[in-house]
Structures are given as C-alpha cells and as structure tokens.
Design an enzyme around this catalytic site. Structure first.
Site, PDB file in Angstrom:
ATOM      1  N   ARG A   1       0.800  -1.219   0.000  1.00 25.88           N
ATOM      2  CA  ARG A   1       0.000   0.000   0.000  1.00 25.88           C
ATOM      3  C   ARG A   1       0.841   1.280   0.000  1.00 25.88           C
ATOM      4  O   ARG A   1       1.898   1.334   0.618  1.00 25.88           O
ATOM      5  CB  ARG A   1      -0.935  -0.011   1.217  1.00 25.88           C
ATOM      6  CG  ARG A   1      -1.978  -1.108   1.120  1.00 25.88           C
ATOM      7  CD  ARG A   1      -2.650  -1.379   2.451  1.00 25.88           C
ATOM      8  NE  ARG A   1      -3.678  -2.399   2.295  1.00 25.88           N
ATOM      9  CZ  ARG A   1      -3.434  -3.718   2.350  1.00 25.88           C
ATOM     10  NH1 ARG A   1      -2.208  -4.158   2.574  1.00 25.88           N
ATOM     11  NH2 ARG A   1      -4.427  -4.579   2.194  1.00 25.88           N
TER      12      ARG A   1
ATOM     13  N   HIS B   1       3.035 -12.965  -5.663  1.00 26.85           N
ATOM     14  CA  HIS B   1       1.867 -13.085  -4.789  1.00 26.85           C
ATOM     15  C   HIS B   1       1.296 -14.511  -4.810  1.00 26.85           C
ATOM     16  O   HIS B   1       0.071 -14.696  -4.821  1.00 26.85           O
ATOM     17  CB  HIS B   1       0.808 -12.075  -5.205  1.00 26.85           C
ATOM     18  CG  HIS B   1      -0.107 -11.645  -4.104  1.00 26.85           C
ATOM     19  ND1 HIS B   1      -1.131 -12.439  -3.635  1.00 26.85           N
ATOM     20  CD2 HIS B   1      -0.157 -10.498  -3.379  1.00 26.85           C
ATOM     21  CE1 HIS B   1      -1.788 -11.793  -2.679  1.00 26.85           C
ATOM     22  NE2 HIS B   1      -1.211 -10.612  -2.501  1.00 26.85           N
TER      23      HIS B   1
ATOM     24  N   GLU C   1       5.456 -12.793   0.803  1.00 28.93           N
ATOM     25  CA  GLU C   1       5.810 -11.792  -0.200  1.00 28.93           C
ATOM     26  C   GLU C   1       7.059 -11.016   0.220  1.00 28.93           C
ATOM     27  O   GLU C   1       6.980 -10.066   1.000  1.00 28.93           O
ATOM     28  CB  GLU C   1       4.648 -10.819  -0.394  1.00 28.93           C
ATOM     29  CG  GLU C   1       3.325 -11.468  -0.743  1.00 28.93           C
ATOM     30  CD  GLU C   1       2.174 -10.505  -0.617  1.00 28.93           C
ATOM     31  OE1 GLU C   1       2.262  -9.385  -1.176  1.00 28.93           O
ATOM     32  OE2 GLU C   1       1.184 -10.838   0.064  1.00 28.93           O
TER      33      GLU C   1
END
Length: 347
Positions: free
Chosen positions: A86, A181, A312
């Site tokens: 993010r 991912h 990740e």
C-alpha cells in the site's frame, strides 16, 4: 506442448478481451517436478512436487483455465508492481513533485492500482533454461513517473528450487517494489493452511493501523513472532470473523552474498517444506483471510479464506511516505535488482 527448449515448453493458453495472446510455460526438471507460469501477470500457475511418500501434487493455489485469471481479484501467483503493498492516500512527493495514484483500497493504492502488473500481458522468451518475462511500463502508468522496463526471470532447478530475479530500469526516479503473490498450500488438497507451521526470520514488524498502512514505527513482533508455530495459533476469532496475519516483517539483517533467510513453511501431514531466501529487507505474511472466488482451483475447490498463505518478499510498505523507512527508488542511476528463492523439499 510446443517450442521445447531444454526443460521449458510452452503453449498458447488463450487471449485477453482485446486479443492479446496468453501463453502457458512449463519448467520441468529431471525428477518430473514442474512449475507452470503464464505471461498474463507473469504469474505462477502451478508448482507440482512430491510429498514424503513420493506422490506428486500441487502446492500453490492456481487455476487450470485462463479465464479464471482474467477475472481474478486475489492476485493468485501474480507479479506485483509498480509498487507492492500500500501507498497511503494514493499520493507521494518525489524530487519536489506531487504524484497521485489510482485508488483501489479505499483512499489508498495497493499493489499498483486497478491496472497493476497482475493485469498485464508480459513479453516472454526462453533463454537456455531460464524463462524471461518483460514489461514496458510507460511514464504515468497508474500515476507513477518514469518509463520503466522490467524483467522477471524464472529458473527451476533439479532440486526443486524456483529462483525469481527482478531487474528494472527507469528513465526517471520512481518508487518501485516488485514481488510475487503466490498462495502456498503444501498439503496438496483443498484444506486450509491453518495446520501449517511457519518460521519467519524476524523479531520486528512494521506497526500498522486497521487499514494496514504503516504508522512508521518498527516494533517487536511479540505475539506475531513465528518460530515453527502453527498458523492457527496466530489468527484471532473475533466472533464475526477469523482475522489472520497481514503483517510486514523486518528480516534479521544477516547477509551472506546478499542472501537473507526469510522463512520456512512446513506441513506435517504431507511432509513437504518450503524455504524462502531473498535479497529483500522484509517479508509480508498474508494468511489469505480475504480469499474468495467461484472458479475451481487445482484442488478442485473454490478459493476460500485461509486456503493459502502468501510469503511476499518486498521493500517496506508506503516507504515513499515514510522517510524513516529505507527507500525503494529506482532511476537512471539506480537500477533495480532483487531476487526471491523458493526451495521445496521434505521435512
């Protein structure tokens, strides 16, 4: 399958709505274990390795049909970019200029926005025993500055090790953070990963709010420490739903030729293990709380919460807005070069 080169073969798998051709590649070693990768999102579609009894099975969530990837919103196996994780308020300032990104997580940008690299068709070529995916990301793509060229290089070895290398260069400074991912499920069935055991080589995490945006503080991992713990021991049942782990771990800074041991995942029932080594400074652990979908995966079941776990390896989330974090800026004088290694074995 056609186009055999060494242990890599390919076939046409389908096409996008706009007519772009999608390929499926298989990297197979001498033992019969293999990895399948598509140039749609440069995504890992399947990894098939044996359990302790020599039985081969899928150990990642993936779909047997390309149509499911065109409609997937969970990033199954995908390459993430231009910035993994993010960026707060979908905004940052760099070199005196302000940039506004696509919002796709409330007011924030996540995994590159609405048209992140998971939705792109990559170029692909086979060079000796490597599969090389390439993407041209134009200046302004998703709101990010700079014309960026990315290569994602996959190698699959005789000992069931998948090595992923990320190389990129941009003609302007830009935040860049690429990761994979994949959702792992070593059981090889449609059960959840709650009975898997996980070790993470980290004593600290990036503190974050309820929106998963870092506060800027690095704190002790405390109850979120993983030292061969069952995943189910770290989730919380609030009554309304089970909340899992969605946390960035700062890896212990023990570098040997830029290699960091990041994590080990094991499943007692199947006897399978996965060791993760990387050049990245941190690891984002996501227990698949929000997994969902109507398409059948390799296990002939639908994707359900906790059906797979993501490991990740990446740079710090929202680092561009957190000067106290190590920065992840790529530019003409700062080429990008990182790697992630997934080694599958037995316990």
């Amino acid at each position: 399958m056609k186009n055999m080169t060494g242990h890599i073969s390919s076939k046409i798998w389908g096409e996008t709505d706009s007519g772009e051709v999608i390929h499926l590649f298989r990297l197979e070693n001498e033992t019969g274990s293999y990895v399948e990768i598509t140039n749609y999102g440069a995504a890992i579609v399947s990894v098939v390795v044996p359990d302790r009894y020599g039985r081969y099975g899928h150990v990642v969530l993936g779909f047997p049909q390309v149509s499911a990837y065109l409609n997937d919103n969970c990033y199954l196996g995908s390459t993430i970019g231009r910035y993994a994780n993010r960026i707060s308020n979908a905004h940052f300032e760099l070199n005196g200029e302000s940039y506004y990104l696509e919002t796709n997580d409330g007011v924030n940008a996540n995994h590159g926005g609405l048209q992140g690299y998971n939705k792109r068709v990559f170029g692909a070529k086979i060079k000796e025993n490597s599969l090389i995916m390439s993407l041209q990301s134009e200046d302004g793509d998703g709101g990010f500055p700079g014309n960026l060229e990315l290569e994602v290089i996959y190698d699959w070895s005789h000992d069931n090790t998948l090595n992923i290398v990320y190389k990129a260069i941009s003609d302007r400074d830009t935040p860049a953070n690429f990761t994979n991912h994949t959702y792992f499920n070593l059981r090889g069935s449609d059960v959840t990963i709650l009975e898997h055991k996980l070790t993470v080589s980290a004593a600290e995490i990036a503190e974050a709010g309820d929106d998963y945006i870092p506060t800027g503080r690095i704190i002790n991992a405390a109850d979120l420490t993983f030292q061969n713990n069952l995943v189910e021991d770290k989730v919380k049942n609030t009554g309304n739903r089970i909340t899992g782990v969605n946390t960035y771990y700062v890896l212990t800074d023990e570098l040997i030729f830029k290699n960091r041991f990041a994590a080990e995942l094991t499943d007692e029932r199947s006897g399978r293990s996965l060791k993760v080594v990387t050049s990245y400074p941190g690891l984002f652990v996501y227990t698949g709380d929000f997994l969902a979908g109507d398409q059948l995966n390799h296990y002939q079941g639908k994707c359900v919460p906790f059906g797979g776990l993501c490991l990740e390896c990446q740079h710090y989330p929202d680092s561009i807005n957190r000067p106290e974090f190590p920065q992840a800026i790529t530019g003409p004088q700062r080429p990008y070069h990182e790697f992630i290694t997934f080694k599958f074995g037995l316990i």
